[in-house]
Design a protein around this motif. Structure first.
Motif: not given
Length: 101
Positions: A43-46, A50-58
């Motif tokens: 979980f720490k690695q996840l 960097d998810t900047t600019g990535i839209e979350p998925l359902v």
């Protein structure tokens, strides 16, 4: 109590096991502490990605959800659910307090 090589200590594992009313040996606690520490490390690695600019998925895929029609189903009676409860109060499971106890 001996602390494993990883971050989760044995006292925490034993406390959670006690809250769950599980009896585990010290060797099992050591193994579980290592396994849970590995999960926490993942979980720490996840979290570090960097998810900047990535839209979350359902959902992670384009598959649609296939739902079945609602239909009435006769469930087992309450007595069969609570028959093996270690302690009960009427039709409810009775558990020891876990907060402030």
């Amino acid at each position: 109590m001996k602390k494993p090589d990883s971050g989760l200590d044995l006292a925490t594992v034993q406390k959670v096991a006690n809250l769950a009313r599980l009896k585990i040996s010290d060797s099992e606690a050591t193994a579980i502490a290592g396994q849970l520490s590995a999960v926490l490390e993942n979980f720490k690695q996840l979290a570090a990605v960097d998810t900047t600019g990535i839209e979350p998925l359902v959902t992670p895929t384009d598959l649609s959800i296939r739902l079945r029609e609602d239909e009435a189903v006769v469930e087992k009676d309450v007595e069969s659910f609570v028959a093996n409860a270690p302690a009960r109060s009427g039709n409810l499971f009775k558990v020891p307090p876990v907060v402030g106890g």
